[in-house]
Design a protein around this motif. Structure first.
Motif, PDB file in Angstrom:
ATOM      1  N   ILE A 263       6.732 -13.092   3.345  1.00 42.23           N
ATOM      2  CA  ILE A 263       7.547 -12.150   4.113  1.00 42.23           C
ATOM      3  C   ILE A 263       6.930 -10.755   4.111  1.00 42.23           C
ATOM      4  N   GLU A 264       6.431 -10.333   2.964  1.00 39.68           N
ATOM      5  CA  GLU A 264       5.802  -9.014   2.871  1.00 39.68           C
ATOM      6  C   GLU A 264       4.606  -8.929   3.824  1.00 39.68           C
ATOM      7  N   THR A 265       3.806  -9.980   3.853  1.00 38.65           N
ATOM      8  CA  THR A 265       2.619  -9.992   4.712  1.00 38.65           C
ATOM      9  C   THR A 265       3.001 -10.027   6.184  1.00 38.65           C
ATOM     10  N   LEU A 266       3.987 -10.866   6.524  1.00 40.01           N
ATOM     11  CA  LEU A 266       4.436 -10.953   7.913  1.00 40.01           C
ATOM     12  C   LEU A 266       5.000  -9.622   8.397  1.00 40.01           C
ATOM     13  N   SER A 267       5.673  -8.895   7.498  1.00 39.29           N
ATOM     14  CA  SER A 267       6.240  -7.603   7.898  1.00 39.29           C
ATOM     15  C   SER A 267       5.139  -6.630   8.307  1.00 39.29           C
ATOM     16  N   VAL A 268       4.016  -6.682   7.606  1.00 38.46           N
ATOM     17  CA  VAL A 268       2.884  -5.807   7.947  1.00 38.46           C
ATOM     18  C   VAL A 268       2.270  -6.228   9.278  1.00 38.46           C
ATOM     19  N   ILE A 269       2.076  -7.538   9.454  1.00 35.67           N
ATOM     20  CA  ILE A 269       1.488  -8.051  10.696  1.00 35.67           C
ATOM     21  C   ILE A 269       2.366  -7.707  11.894  1.00 35.67           C
ATOM     22  N   LEU A 270       3.673  -7.958  11.760  1.00 38.77           N
ATOM     23  CA  LEU A 270       4.600  -7.677  12.862  1.00 38.77           C
ATOM     24  C   LEU A 270       4.653  -6.183  13.176  1.00 38.77           C
ATOM     25  N   GLN A 271       4.593  -5.368  12.143  1.00 35.85           N
ATOM     26  CA  GLN A 271       4.628  -3.909  12.343  1.00 35.85           C
ATOM     27  C   GLN A 271       3.414  -3.444  13.135  1.00 35.85           C
ATOM     28  N   VAL A 272       2.241  -3.939  12.763  1.00 27.74           N
ATOM     29  CA  VAL A 272       0.998  -3.547  13.439  1.00 27.74           C
ATOM     30  C   VAL A 272       0.980  -4.039  14.880  1.00 27.74           C
ATOM     31  N   PRO A 287       4.716  -2.471   3.902  1.00 36.28           N
ATOM     32  CA  PRO A 287       5.467  -3.718   3.768  1.00 36.28           C
ATOM     33  C   PRO A 287       6.978  -3.496   3.667  1.00 36.28           C
ATOM     34  N   ILE A 288       7.717  -4.569   3.833  1.00 34.17           N
ATOM     35  CA  ILE A 288       9.154  -4.494   4.033  1.00 34.17           C
ATOM     36  C   ILE A 288       9.915  -3.924   2.836  1.00 34.17           C
ATOM     37  N   HIS A 289       9.320  -3.964   1.627  1.00 37.14           N
ATOM     38  CA  HIS A 289      10.046  -3.382   0.493  1.00 37.14           C
ATOM     39  C   HIS A 289      10.242  -1.874   0.697  1.00 37.14           C
ATOM     40  N   HIS A 290       9.304  -1.231   1.383  1.00 35.63           N
ATOM     41  CA  HIS A 290       9.456   0.199   1.671  1.00 35.63           C
ATOM     42  C   HIS A 290      10.543   0.430   2.728  1.00 35.63           C
ATOM     43  N   HIS A 291      10.712  -0.527   3.638  1.00 36.08           N
ATOM     44  CA  HIS A 291      11.769  -0.427   4.649  1.00 36.08           C
ATOM     45  C   HIS A 291      13.135  -0.351   3.969  1.00 36.08           C
ATOM     46  N   PHE A 292      13.348  -1.200   2.971  1.00 40.67           N
ATOM     47  CA  PHE A 292      14.625  -1.195   2.268  1.00 40.67           C
ATOM     48  C   PHE A 292      14.816   0.100   1.476  1.00 40.67           C
ATOM     49  N   GLU A 293      13.720   0.602   0.909  1.00 37.90           N
ATOM     50  CA  GLU A 293      13.809   1.879   0.193  1.00 37.90           C
ATOM     51  C   GLU A 293      14.252   2.998   1.136  1.00 37.90           C
ATOM     52  N   LEU A 294      13.628   3.071   2.307  1.00 42.35           N
ATOM     53  CA  LEU A 294      13.957   4.121   3.268  1.00 42.35           C
ATOM     54  C   LEU A 294      15.312   3.901   3.924  1.00 42.35           C
TER      55      LEU A 294
END
Length: 324
Positions: A263-272, A287-294
């Protein structure tokens, strides 16, 4: 392998990490091997600048020592053990060089992507050649079924993709205190149980050595972290995890057991892809863990949720393997 031996392996690797931590962390601090923080990252992370990195050497030493010493004592040190240690140490050295360059030049970028890729490919090919010295099965099994697909010599391409892919996936996940140490220890212990199902005690010894070493490392890496594992640790763990899934012949099951990394990797790919195609971002940060932080989650909450997710999918995978 008896429960007593399993506990002994976990205890030995755990204690080695616990003993090494207070010895190595002050050395890293004196050498000023501090972490550089991405300026574009969450502002709350800026306070972590200067925290010693390259702490992966703590659990890498523990894993190697436990695997060799206990393996020799129990006569469980095999060619597969050598290959697992080769990938662990080889990918770890690549990470060590990457961390070293970041520290020496005081920047957040170390080795180039191409340099890391070349090193990872060479180690993956060496691992394949060593595995082929025995009766290595080049088929890929479909989880929870009797089906499999034999790739033949093309398996080397799959092995490279798998090891490099998961090495980088774990590396991407390593962004919060204790996140990778916790999720990786769960993933390795799950494969350890599966290895025992298959009678692969040498693989089980290695995976439980990793689990114990990471749990010991967590004492120093849990929030607030006194040390980071750095690429030294994350690249090594990802490559070794990919190889373990290959050796127990449950390659695709890693997609479930390592779901957090996927999931972390896919979040980066989808974002790019989204930003290049539409000029818009899907997540506040990848990666998506930063999304939840923000989004307002505390770092500890994000880690706890990701650990819980990793534990849940690992349990599902192990139970399914046992009964299907």
């Amino acid at each position: 392998m008896s429960i007593e031996i399993t506990i002994t392996i976990l205890a030995v690797s755990f204690l080695i990490s616990v003993i090494l931590g207070p010895l190595i962390i002050p050395i890293l601090r004196r050498l000023k091997f501090g972490q550089s923080i991405r300026t574009e990252g969450p502002k709350s992370h800026m306070k972590k600048a200067g925290t010693p990195t390259m702490g992966g050497v703590i659990f890498l030493i523990s894993i190697v020592t436990t695997t060799i010493v206990v393996g020799k004592m129990l006569q469980l040190f095999t060619t597969q053990s050598v290959v697992m240690l080769l990938v662990l140490a080889g990918f770890g050295v690549i990470g060590l060089l990457d961390d070293g360059i970041k520290i020496v030049f005081k920047r957040n970028l170390g080795l180039t992507s191409l340099q890391k890729l070349v090193g990872q490919i060479i180690i993956s090919i060496l691992a394949f050649l060593l595995l082929r010295l025995g009766t290595f099965d080049t088929s890929i099994s479909i989880p929870f079924t009797e089906w499999s697909v034999d790739l033949g010599i093309l398996y080397v391409a799959f092995l490279i993709f798998w090891l490099v892919g998961f090495s980088n996936a774990v590396n991407l996940t390593d962004g919060l205190d204790g996140l990778v140490a916790g999720t990786a220890s769960i993933a390795f212990s799950a494969f350890g149980v599966i290895a025992l199902f298959n009678g692969q005690t040498d693989v089980a010894l290695f995976t439980f050595a990793v689990t114990g070493a990471l749990l010991g490392f967590l004492i120093f890496n849990a929030n607030p972290a006194k040390v980071f594992m750095g690429d030294t640790g994350s690249l090594a763990l990802g490559g070794a995890l990919g190889l373990v899934s290959v050796i127990v012949k449950e390659e695709l099951l890693l997609l479930l057991i390592g779901l957090v990394f996927v999931i972390e990797t896919l979040s980066v790919i989808l974002q790019v892809v989204s930003f290049k195609a539409r000029g818009k971002r899907i997540f506040k940060m990848a990666p998506i863990h930063h999304h939840f932080e923000l989004s307002g989650w505390s770092e500890r909450k994000v880690v706890a949720v990701f650990w819980s997710t990793a534990l849940l999918v690992a349990m599902i995978a192990v139970i399914a393997e046992a009964y299907l």
